[in-house]
Scaffold this motif. Sequence first.
Motif, mmCIF file in Angstrom:
data_model
loop_
_atom_site.group_PDB
_atom_site.id
_atom_site.type_symbol
_atom_site.label_atom_id
_atom_site.label_comp_id
_atom_site.label_asym_id
_atom_site.label_seq_id
_atom_site.Cartn_x
_atom_site.Cartn_y
_atom_site.Cartn_z
ATOM 1 N N GLY A 80 6.489 -2.547 -11.500
ATOM 2 C CA GLY A 80 5.248 -2.174 -11.540
ATOM 3 C C GLY A 80 4.358 -2.640 -11.562
ATOM 4 N N ALA A 81 4.192 -2.577 -10.031
ATOM 5 C CA ALA A 81 3.055 -2.283 -9.859
ATOM 6 C C ALA A 81 2.639 -1.067 -9.033
ATOM 7 C CB ALA A 81 3.447 -2.827 -7.769
ATOM 8 N N ARG A 82 0.993 -0.803 -9.189
ATOM 9 C CA ARG A 82 0.742 0.807 -9.372
ATOM 10 C C ARG A 82 0.358 1.579 -7.584
ATOM 11 N NH1 ARG A 82 0.137 2.955 -14.400
ATOM 12 N NH2 ARG A 82 -0.357 4.697 -12.861
ATOM 13 N N ILE A 83 0.823 2.807 -7.690
ATOM 14 C CA ILE A 83 0.779 3.223 -6.213
ATOM 15 C C ILE A 83 0.176 4.233 -5.555
ATOM 16 C CG2 ILE A 83 2.114 4.022 -3.770
ATOM 17 C CD1 ILE A 83 4.484 3.166 -5.735
ATOM 18 N N THR A 84 -1.127 4.060 -5.050
ATOM 19 C CA THR A 84 -2.436 5.020 -4.620
ATOM 20 C C THR A 84 -2.486 5.408 -3.168
ATOM 21 O OG1 THR A 84 -3.353 4.329 -6.572
ATOM 22 C CG2 THR A 84 -4.881 5.279 -5.472
ATOM 23 N N ASN A 85 -2.603 6.446 -3.135
ATOM 24 C CA ASN A 85 -2.794 7.096 -1.472
ATOM 25 C C ASN A 85 -4.751 6.682 -1.092
ATOM 26 O OD1 ASN A 85 -3.361 8.842 0.314
ATOM 27 N ND2 ASN A 85 -1.811 10.621 0.119
ATOM 28 N N LEU A 86 -4.582 5.986 -0.642
ATOM 29 C CA LEU A 86 -5.750 5.625 0.396
ATOM 30 C C LEU A 86 -6.714 6.854 0.495
ATOM 31 C CD1 LEU A 86 -4.972 2.159 -0.563
ATOM 32 C CD2 LEU A 86 -6.432 2.240 2.227
ATOM 33 N N TRP A 87 -5.805 8.267 0.908
ATOM 34 C CA TRP A 87 -6.586 9.119 1.726
ATOM 35 C C TRP A 87 -7.211 9.948 0.624
ATOM 36 C CZ3 TRP A 87 -9.918 8.150 5.756
ATOM 37 C CH2 TRP A 87 -9.592 7.641 6.744
ATOM 38 N N THR A 88 -6.325 10.324 -0.110
ATOM 39 C CA THR A 88 -7.019 10.772 -1.220
ATOM 40 C C THR A 88 -6.714 10.679 -2.298
ATOM 41 O OG1 THR A 88 -4.557 11.174 -1.787
ATOM 42 C CG2 THR A 88 -4.986 12.619 0.453
ATOM 43 N N GLY A 89 -6.733 9.660 -2.644
ATOM 44 C CA GLY A 89 -6.673 8.911 -4.359
ATOM 45 C C GLY A 89 -5.945 9.488 -4.930
ATOM 46 N N GLU A 90 -4.692 9.958 -4.553
ATOM 47 C CA GLU A 90 -3.555 10.531 -5.020
ATOM 48 C C GLU A 90 -2.783 9.791 -5.774
ATOM 49 O OE1 GLU A 90 0.976 13.579 -5.134
ATOM 50 O OE2 GLU A 90 -0.555 13.418 -3.437
ATOM 51 N N ASN A 91 -2.428 9.550 -7.218
ATOM 52 C CA ASN A 91 -1.595 8.332 -7.529
ATOM 53 C C ASN A 91 -0.344 8.729 -7.380
ATOM 54 O OD1 ASN A 91 -0.623 6.517 -9.335
ATOM 55 N ND2 ASN A 91 -1.611 7.395 -11.145
ATOM 56 N N TYR A 92 1.084 7.890 -7.120
ATOM 57 C CA TYR A 92 1.982 8.323 -6.907
ATOM 58 C C TYR A 92 3.098 7.281 -8.147
ATOM 59 C CZ TYR A 92 1.656 9.677 -2.278
ATOM 60 O OH TYR A 92 0.713 10.613 -0.752
ATOM 61 N N GLY A 93 1.935 6.813 -8.664
ATOM 62 C CA GLY A 93 3.188 6.381 -10.218
ATOM 63 C C GLY A 93 3.194 4.833 -9.548
ATOM 64 N N ILE A 94 4.499 4.282 -10.859
ATOM 65 C CA ILE A 94 4.337 3.101 -10.542
ATOM 66 C C ILE A 94 6.008 2.495 -10.091
ATOM 67 C CG2 ILE A 94 5.534 1.023 -12.038
ATOM 68 C CD1 ILE A 94 3.597 2.310 -14.454
ATOM 69 N N VAL A 95 6.205 1.393 -9.248
ATOM 70 C CA VAL A 95 7.374 1.068 -8.443
ATOM 71 C C VAL A 95 7.939 0.527 -9.064
ATOM 72 C CG1 VAL A 95 8.197 -0.688 -6.717
ATOM 73 C CG2 VAL A 95 5.983 -0.047 -6.858
ATOM 74 N N ASN A 96 9.385 1.261 -9.366
ATOM 75 C CA ASN A 96 10.455 1.462 -10.107
ATOM 76 C C ASN A 96 11.600 1.137 -9.132
ATOM 77 O OD1 ASN A 96 11.285 3.496 -8.831
ATOM 78 N ND2 ASN A 96 11.097 4.393 -10.897
ATOM 79 N N SER A 97 11.538 1.078 -7.898
ATOM 80 C CA SER A 97 12.910 0.150 -7.185
ATOM 81 C C SER A 97 12.344 -0.337 -5.661
ATOM 82 C CB SER A 97 12.806 2.160 -6.318
ATOM 83 O OG SER A 97 14.024 1.703 -5.532
ATOM 84 N N ASP A 98 13.422 -0.898 -5.322
ATOM 85 C CA ASP A 98 13.483 -2.012 -4.090
ATOM 86 C C ASP A 98 12.799 -1.358 -3.109
ATOM 87 O OD1 ASP A 98 13.906 -4.118 -5.529
ATOM 88 O OD2 ASP A 98 16.020 -4.147 -4.961
ATOM 89 N N PHE A 99 12.871 0.168 -2.897
ATOM 90 C CA PHE A 99 12.100 0.368 -1.815
ATOM 91 C C PHE A 99 11.496 1.943 -2.122
ATOM 92 C CE2 PHE A 99 16.665 -0.645 -0.558
ATOM 93 C CZ PHE A 99 16.353 -1.011 0.774
#
Length: 457
Positions: A420-439
């Motif tokens: 459920g955590a959100r994922i963001t690229n720090l350099w570009t600000g791109e949003n990679y969506g939400i964590v839905n896996s253990d990896f």
Amino acid sequence: MKILNGLIVLVLIFFSSCQSVSQKTNSFAKEEFKNWAPTPPMGWNSWDCYGPTVEEHEVKANADYMAENLKEFGWEYIVVDIRWFVENTKAGGYNQNDPKYVIDKFGRYLPAENRFPSAKNGMGFKILADYVHSKGLKFGIHIMRGIPKVAVEQKMPIKGTDGITADQIFSKEMQCKWLGDNYSILNKPGAQEYYNSIFDLYAEWGVDFVKVDDLSRPYHQNEVEMIRNAIDQCGRPIVLSTSPGATPIDAANHVSNHANMWRMVDDVWDQWNHITHLMEVAQGWYPYVGSGTWPDCDMIPLGRISIRGERGVDRMTRLTVDEQYSLLSFFTIFRSPLMFGGDLPSNDDFTLSLLTNREVLKMHKESTDVKQLFQEDGKLAVTSRNADSEVVYLAIFNISDDESPKEISVNLNHIGVEKGARITNLWTGENYGIVNSDFFTKELNRHASLLVKFWKQ
């Protein structure tokens, strides 16, 4: 007799109490320096672009650029590197045949006036330091460990002593092998006074940062301690940087109790193998990151370097774009001091963007619990966290020289990231969506990296 014995006991208790207070005071004084660099120092150093030849107008130009473009992002130190006291320096090495030193009657180097005109009339670096301070920045210098050979040869008196001269405290043993300006200093009467005298002078000039060379390989414990004592007594908070590497890991506890930052490796230039060697050596230093004392990855060889430098011709960095991101991603997540080596006024837009990314610099400044997850098969993963905001940072690297990409996978349970955590690229600000896996798994090209944060909405 009973009264006399009682008085003796009281006197002994009093002196014992005074000694205990004195010991605590001294201990406090030695710990206070850790408050002078609560976050990793950030600045510019003249070495990568000017070697031993930098001049006052070039220092000012870099200070002007920093004040205008970088200060608001936390960059603040302007550091004049090696041999500022030699009039006839040269690029691509050192003039060791007939160096023309500038030195005072107490054996203390002074800035060469033909390179630093404001040093005339005995002003030293005072006017240049004032200029840097007027920009809201801090001023630093480089020195070599030891006492000048010319001071020994001329038997110059040591300030603060009763007749002790430089020839009484020197040794040719353990002399720097690559630059012969100085001799080692023996731990005997006059030695501490000599170090005190030079740091008193630097305090008068307004120096905020001193990089001391030839301290770490081998590790010169006695001189490190004398330098620490000299700074503590000078009355000015001066950040201490020891150089170069490799600082031995068995000296970790000692150096972290005497210096604000220390080099882990030799000079890092714009070569990929220098970066991977740094990553390898850094594995032993993760436990020592923080608390006002910082393992140092060395200067950042980006932008325009070697204008009159030691290595190669005048050039923009030879590192590829991917390699530049990888270098800075590692430096920042590791929380190394950031000392930019390129000529700041020559920066292009891309180089400036690397130095002004607010998300990356926030991680560098505020994160804690820096640790390596793995380094194997050409893959590296490093993590840290921001305890206040519950953000978790992750940097992954393909450090292999293989042409084919590598898939890098990190178990998020091992770094405390929940679904459920959100994922963001720090350099570009791109949003990679939400964590839905253990990896978390990404494929990276040769020498490429990815720096992300996991955060809760």
